[in-house]
Design an enzyme around this catalytic site. Structure first.
Site, mmCIF file in Angstrom:
data_model
loop_
_atom_site.group_PDB
_atom_site.id
_atom_site.type_symbol
_atom_site.label_atom_id
_atom_site.label_comp_id
_atom_site.label_asym_id
_atom_site.label_seq_id
_atom_site.Cartn_x
_atom_site.Cartn_y
_atom_site.Cartn_z
ATOM 1 N N TYR A 144 15.313 -4.481 -13.099
ATOM 2 C CA TYR A 144 14.005 -3.808 -13.146
ATOM 3 C C TYR A 144 14.092 -2.415 -12.542
ATOM 4 C CZ TYR A 144 8.908 -3.286 -12.517
ATOM 5 O OH TYR A 144 7.600 -2.846 -12.551
ATOM 6 N N GLY A 147 16.577 -0.209 -14.441
ATOM 7 C CA GLY A 147 16.029 -0.017 -15.790
ATOM 8 C C GLY A 147 14.933 1.035 -15.767
ATOM 9 N N LYS A 148 14.040 0.926 -14.786
ATOM 10 C CA LYS A 148 12.931 1.879 -14.676
ATOM 11 C C LYS A 148 13.431 3.258 -14.271
ATOM 12 C CE LYS A 148 9.057 -0.501 -15.452
ATOM 13 N NZ LYS A 148 8.001 -0.086 -16.398
ATOM 14 N N ASN A 173 2.047 -1.490 -6.104
ATOM 15 C CA ASN A 173 1.474 -2.827 -6.343
ATOM 16 C C ASN A 173 -0.009 -2.785 -6.713
ATOM 17 O OD1 ASN A 173 3.792 -2.988 -4.403
ATOM 18 N ND2 ASN A 173 3.527 -5.170 -4.808
ATOM 19 N N VAL A 187 -0.270 -11.514 -4.806
ATOM 20 C CA VAL A 187 -1.733 -11.634 -4.784
ATOM 21 C C VAL A 187 -2.171 -12.843 -5.604
ATOM 22 C CG1 VAL A 187 -3.906 -10.524 -5.416
ATOM 23 C CG2 VAL A 187 -2.086 -9.169 -4.365
ATOM 24 N N SER A 188 -1.621 -12.965 -6.835
ATOM 25 C CA SER A 188 -2.015 -14.096 -7.670
ATOM 26 C C SER A 188 -1.539 -15.413 -7.045
ATOM 27 C CB SER A 188 -1.499 -13.926 -9.095
ATOM 28 O OG SER A 188 -0.178 -13.444 -9.100
ATOM 29 N N ARG A 210 3.041 -4.217 1.917
ATOM 30 C CA ARG A 210 2.779 -3.639 0.604
ATOM 31 C C ARG A 210 1.417 -2.949 0.693
ATOM 32 N NH1 ARG A 210 7.323 -5.205 0.278
ATOM 33 N NH2 ARG A 210 8.357 -6.291 -1.444
ATOM 34 N N GLN A 275 9.042 -2.552 3.452
ATOM 35 C CA GLN A 275 7.777 -1.824 3.562
ATOM 36 C C GLN A 275 7.570 -0.973 2.314
ATOM 37 O OE1 GLN A 275 8.163 0.694 7.019
ATOM 38 N NE2 GLN A 275 9.986 1.712 6.237
ATOM 39 N N ARG A 276 6.300 -0.749 2.013
ATOM 40 C CA ARG A 276 6.013 0.100 0.856
ATOM 41 C C ARG A 276 4.598 0.667 0.991
ATOM 42 N NH1 ARG A 276 6.513 -2.956 -4.215
ATOM 43 N NH2 ARG A 276 8.761 -2.645 -4.099
HETATM 44 P P1 NAD Z 1 2.541 -7.648 -17.390
HETATM 45 O O1 NAD Z 1 3.768 -8.479 -17.321
HETATM 46 O O2 NAD Z 1 1.224 -8.313 -17.309
HETATM 47 O O3 NAD Z 1 2.536 -6.743 -18.712
HETATM 48 C C1 NAD Z 1 3.687 -6.335 -19.380
HETATM 49 C C2 NAD Z 1 3.440 -6.504 -20.874
HETATM 50 O O4 NAD Z 1 4.600 -6.037 -21.590
HETATM 51 C C3 NAD Z 1 3.241 -7.963 -21.273
HETATM 52 O O5 NAD Z 1 2.114 -8.066 -22.116
HETATM 53 C C4 NAD Z 1 4.541 -8.313 -22.009
HETATM 54 O O6 NAD Z 1 4.377 -9.334 -22.957
HETATM 55 C C5 NAD Z 1 4.904 -6.975 -22.604
HETATM 56 N N1 NAD Z 1 6.334 -6.848 -22.927
HETATM 57 C C6 NAD Z 1 7.399 -7.168 -22.136
HETATM 58 N N2 NAD Z 1 8.550 -6.891 -22.774
HETATM 59 C C7 NAD Z 1 8.212 -6.372 -23.987
HETATM 60 C C8 NAD Z 1 8.961 -5.912 -25.096
HETATM 61 N N3 NAD Z 1 10.286 -5.902 -25.092
HETATM 62 N N4 NAD Z 1 8.278 -5.466 -26.174
HETATM 63 C C9 NAD Z 1 6.940 -5.460 -26.222
HETATM 64 N N5 NAD Z 1 6.169 -5.890 -25.179
HETATM 65 C C10 NAD Z 1 6.802 -6.341 -24.087
HETATM 66 O O7 NAD Z 1 2.696 -6.549 -16.231
HETATM 67 P P2 NAD Z 1 1.705 -5.399 -15.755
HETATM 68 O O8 NAD Z 1 1.451 -5.604 -14.320
HETATM 69 O O9 NAD Z 1 0.568 -5.253 -16.677
HETATM 70 O O10 NAD Z 1 2.666 -4.136 -15.879
HETATM 71 C C11 NAD Z 1 2.546 -3.193 -16.925
HETATM 72 C C12 NAD Z 1 3.492 -2.035 -16.677
HETATM 73 O O11 NAD Z 1 3.198 -1.410 -15.434
HETATM 74 C C13 NAD Z 1 4.972 -2.465 -16.617
HETATM 75 O O12 NAD Z 1 5.760 -1.494 -17.247
HETATM 76 C C14 NAD Z 1 5.253 -2.479 -15.129
HETATM 77 O O13 NAD Z 1 6.599 -2.222 -14.859
HETATM 78 C C15 NAD Z 1 4.352 -1.361 -14.634
HETATM 79 N N6 NAD Z 1 4.021 -1.551 -13.207
HETATM 80 C C16 NAD Z 1 3.109 -2.491 -12.821
HETATM 81 C C17 NAD Z 1 2.848 -2.669 -11.469
HETATM 82 C C18 NAD Z 1 1.844 -3.669 -10.965
HETATM 83 O O14 NAD Z 1 1.711 -3.822 -9.742
HETATM 84 N N7 NAD Z 1 1.078 -4.352 -11.779
HETATM 85 C C19 NAD Z 1 3.513 -1.889 -10.517
HETATM 86 C C20 NAD Z 1 4.450 -0.965 -10.960
HETATM 87 C C21 NAD Z 1 4.690 -0.784 -12.311
HETATM 88 N N1 UDP Z 2 5.727 -12.892 -1.577
HETATM 89 C C1 UDP Z 2 5.394 -13.955 -0.749
HETATM 90 N N2 UDP Z 2 4.983 -15.118 -1.350
HETATM 91 C C2 UDP Z 2 4.842 -15.257 -2.684
HETATM 92 C C3 UDP Z 2 5.158 -14.161 -3.523
HETATM 93 C C4 UDP Z 2 5.605 -12.991 -2.937
HETATM 94 O O1 UDP Z 2 5.497 -13.865 0.484
HETATM 95 O O2 UDP Z 2 4.442 -16.345 -3.122
HETATM 96 C C5 UDP Z 2 6.164 -11.625 -0.961
HETATM 97 C C6 UDP Z 2 7.435 -11.023 -1.558
HETATM 98 O O3 UDP Z 2 8.577 -11.557 -0.935
HETATM 99 C C7 UDP Z 2 7.240 -9.534 -1.259
HETATM 100 C C8 UDP Z 2 5.726 -9.347 -1.333
HETATM 101 O O4 UDP Z 2 5.160 -10.650 -1.184
HETATM 102 O O5 UDP Z 2 7.686 -9.251 0.047
HETATM 103 C C9 UDP Z 2 5.253 -8.725 -2.637
HETATM 104 O O6 UDP Z 2 5.820 -9.480 -3.697
HETATM 105 P P1 UDP Z 2 5.470 -9.234 -5.237
HETATM 106 O O7 UDP Z 2 6.374 -10.114 -6.007
HETATM 107 O O8 UDP Z 2 4.007 -9.354 -5.455
HETATM 108 O O9 UDP Z 2 5.800 -7.695 -5.494
HETATM 109 P P2 UDP Z 2 7.032 -6.733 -5.150
HETATM 110 O O10 UDP Z 2 7.973 -7.407 -4.218
HETATM 111 O O11 UDP Z 2 7.637 -6.426 -6.469
HETATM 112 O O12 UDP Z 2 6.356 -5.581 -4.503
#
Ligand code: NAD
Ligand code: UDP
Ligand code: UDP
Length: 311
Positions: A144, A147-148, A173, A187-188, A210, A275-276
Site C-alpha cells: 500500500y 504503491g501509493k 485517517n 473506528v469501524s 491517529r 503517531q500520525r
Molecule cells: P474503500 O476500500 O471503501 O474504497 C476503495 C474502492 O476502490 C472500493 O469500492 C473498491 O472496490 C475499489 N477498488 C479497489 N481496487 C480496485 C480496482 N483494481 N479497480 C476498480 N476499483 C477498485 O476505501 P476508502 O476509504 O473509500 O478509500 C478510497 C481512497 O482513498 C483509496 O485510494 C484510499 O487509499 C484513499 N485513502 C483513504 C483513507 C481513509 O482513511 N479512508 C486514508 C488515506 C487514503
Molecule cells: N487498531 C486497533 N484495533 C483494531 C484495529 C486497529 O488497535 O481493531 C489500531 C492499529 O493497530 C493502528 C490504529 O488502530 O495503530 C489505526 O488502524 P487503522 O487500521 O484504522 O488505520 P492505519 O493504521 O492505516 O492508520
C-alpha cells in the site's frame, strides 16, 4: 456540465463523493470492481439520469471520454490491502498508469487520493508535505505505502513530461457512515464491537496515535482541490489535526455507545505507525479549508449508521 469519472466510486469515500457531485449537478461515471466497495453504497443513485455505474478493474485500460477524474480505486484498510498485496500494488501503480494515460489522451484534470501512509512510521511530527517519510519497502504495509508513493511519482512525471493537469491529496485517517462493518479499520472495528457487546481489540498498548477526519469535511476538501487553480498540484495534506491515542478513541466509543464491552490487548501489527497527525497549514492557506466536525460529533453520526446496518 462536467463529465466526471470516479474510480473506486462504490467505496466508502467514493460513494460520498458521488453524492456530492450529483447534488452539484455533475454527470458521473462511477467505476469500481467491488473488491471492497459495494453496489449498496451507490444504489440510491442508480435511477438518477446523471449517474452511471460500470464494473471495471482499473489495472486494465479504460477508453472513455471525461473531463475530470477522481482516482480513488484502491483498498484502504490494512486487512483488505494485505489480503492480496500483489493486487494492491497493481491497483495503485497500473491503475495510476491507466488513469494518467486516459487523462493525457482526453486532456482531463486528474486527482489522486494519496495517503498519509506515504510518510510511513514518521520521525517528524506533525507531518508537513515536505517530509519524505520513513517507509519500509519490504514490510507487510509496503504494498500500500510504496504503491501509493509510486503512484505519486507517476502523477508528477506525467505532469512534468506530458503536462497532465494533476492534483494530489494526502488523506489522513477518515471515518464515517458507509465504512464496511468488516473493514478492519479501527473506528469501524471499535464501534461494531461496542454495539455488539464484543471485546474491543486494542493492538499494542493503545498509546499509538491517529488524527481522525469526518468524511463530510474530507469530501469538501477534495472538491476544493479539484477546482483549485492549475498551478497548485499538491501534494497537500487533508485531515483533522486533533490527535488521539487508540485508548482515548476506545473510551470515547464506549461512552457514546453506552457499551460495557471490555478492552482486550492484542499484538501490535508489524510497521504500525506510532503517531500520525497532519500539518494542515498548506491546505488552510491554499484552499481556505479547515475541518469542522469534532471526533465526538462524527462518531455519533457513524454510530447511528452502524446501528442501522447491524440490526
Ligand atoms: P474503500 O476500500 O471503501 O474504497 C476503495 C474502492 O476502490 C472500493 O469500492 C473498491 O472496490 C475499489 N477498488 C479497489 N481496487 C480496485 C480496482 N483494481 N479497480 C476498480 N476499483 C477498485 O476505501 P476508502 O476509504 O473509500 O478509500 C478510497 C481512497 O482513498 C483509496 O485510494 C484510499 O487509499 C484513499 N485513502 C483513504 C483513507 C481513509 O482513511 N479512508 C486514508 C488515506 C487514503
Ligand atoms: N487498531 C486497533 N484495533 C483494531 C484495529 C486497529 O488497535 O481493531 C489500531 C492499529 O493497530 C493502528 C490504529 O488502530 O495503530 C489505526 O488502524 P487503522 O487500521 O484504522 O488505520 P492505519 O493504521 O492505516 O492508520
Ligand atoms: N490508457 C487507457 N485509456 C486511455 C489511454 C490510455 O486506459 O484513454 C492506458 C493504456 O493502457 C496505456 C496507459 O494508459 O498503457 C498509459 O498510457 P500512455 O499513453 O501514457 O502510454 P503508452 O500508451 O504510450 O504506453
Amino acid at each position: 456540465m462536467d463529465k466526471i469519472l470516479v474510480t473506486g466510486g462504490a467505496g466508502f469515500l467514493g460513494s460520498h463523493l458521488c453524492d456530492h457531485l450529483i447534488e452539484r449537478g455533475d454527470d458521473i461515471l462511477c467505476v469500481d470492481n467491488f473488491y471492497t466497495g459495494s453496489k449498496r453504497n451507490v444504489s440510491h443513485l442508480f435511477n438518477h439520469p446523471h449517474f452511471e455505474m460500470m464494473r471495471h478493474d482499473v489495472t486494465f485500460p479504460l477508453y472513455i471520454e471525461v473531463n475530470k477524474i477522481f482516482n480513488l480505486a484502491c483498498p484502504a484498510s490494512p486487512v483488505h490491502y494485505q489480503h492480496d498485496p500483489v493486487q494492491t500494488t497493481k491497483t495503485s501503480v497500473h491503475g495510476a498508469i491507466n488513469m494518467l494515460g486516459l487523462a493525457k489522451r482526453v486532456k482531463a484534470r486528474i486527482l489522486q487520493a494519496s495517503t498519509s501512509e506515504v510518510y510511513g512510521d514518521p520521525d517528524v511530527h506533525p507531518q508537513p508535505e515536505e517530509y519524505w517519510g520513513r517507509v519500509n519497502p519490504i514490510g507487510i504495509r509496503s504494498c500500500y505505502d510504496e504503491g501509493k508513493r509510486c503512484a505519486e511519482t507517476l502523477f508528477f512525471d506525467y505532469h512534468r513530461q506530458h503536462k497532465v493537469d494533476i492534483k494530489v491529496i494526502r488523506i489522513f485517517n477518515t471515518y464515517g457512515p458507509r465504512m464496511h462493518p468488516n473493514d478492519g479499520r479501527v473506528v469501524s472495528n471499535f464501534i461494531v464491537q461496542a454495539l455488539r457487546g464484543e471485546e474491543i481489540t486494542m493492538f499494542g498498548d493503545g498509546q499509538q496515535t491517529r488524527s481522525f477526519c469526518y468524511v463530510d469535511d474530507l469530501i469538501e476538501a477534495m472538491l476544493r482541490m479539484m477546482d483549485s487553480p492549475a498551478d497548485f498540484t499538491g501534494p497537500v495534506n487533508v485531515g483533522n489535526p486533533s490527535e488521539f491515542t487508540m485508548l482515548q478513541l476506545a473510551e470515547t466509543v464506549l461512552k457514546l455507545t453506552g457499551s460495557t464491552s471490555k478492552i482486550v490487548y492484542k499484538p501490535l501489527p508489524q510497521d504500525d505507525p506510532r503517531q500520525r497527525k497532519p500539518d494542515i497549514s498548506l491546505v488552510q492557506a491554499k484552499l481556505n479549508w479547515t475541518p469542522r466536525v469534532s471526533l465526538e460529533d462524527g462518531l455519533k453520526e457513524t454510530i447511528a449508521y452502524f446501528k442501522t446496518v447491524l440490526v
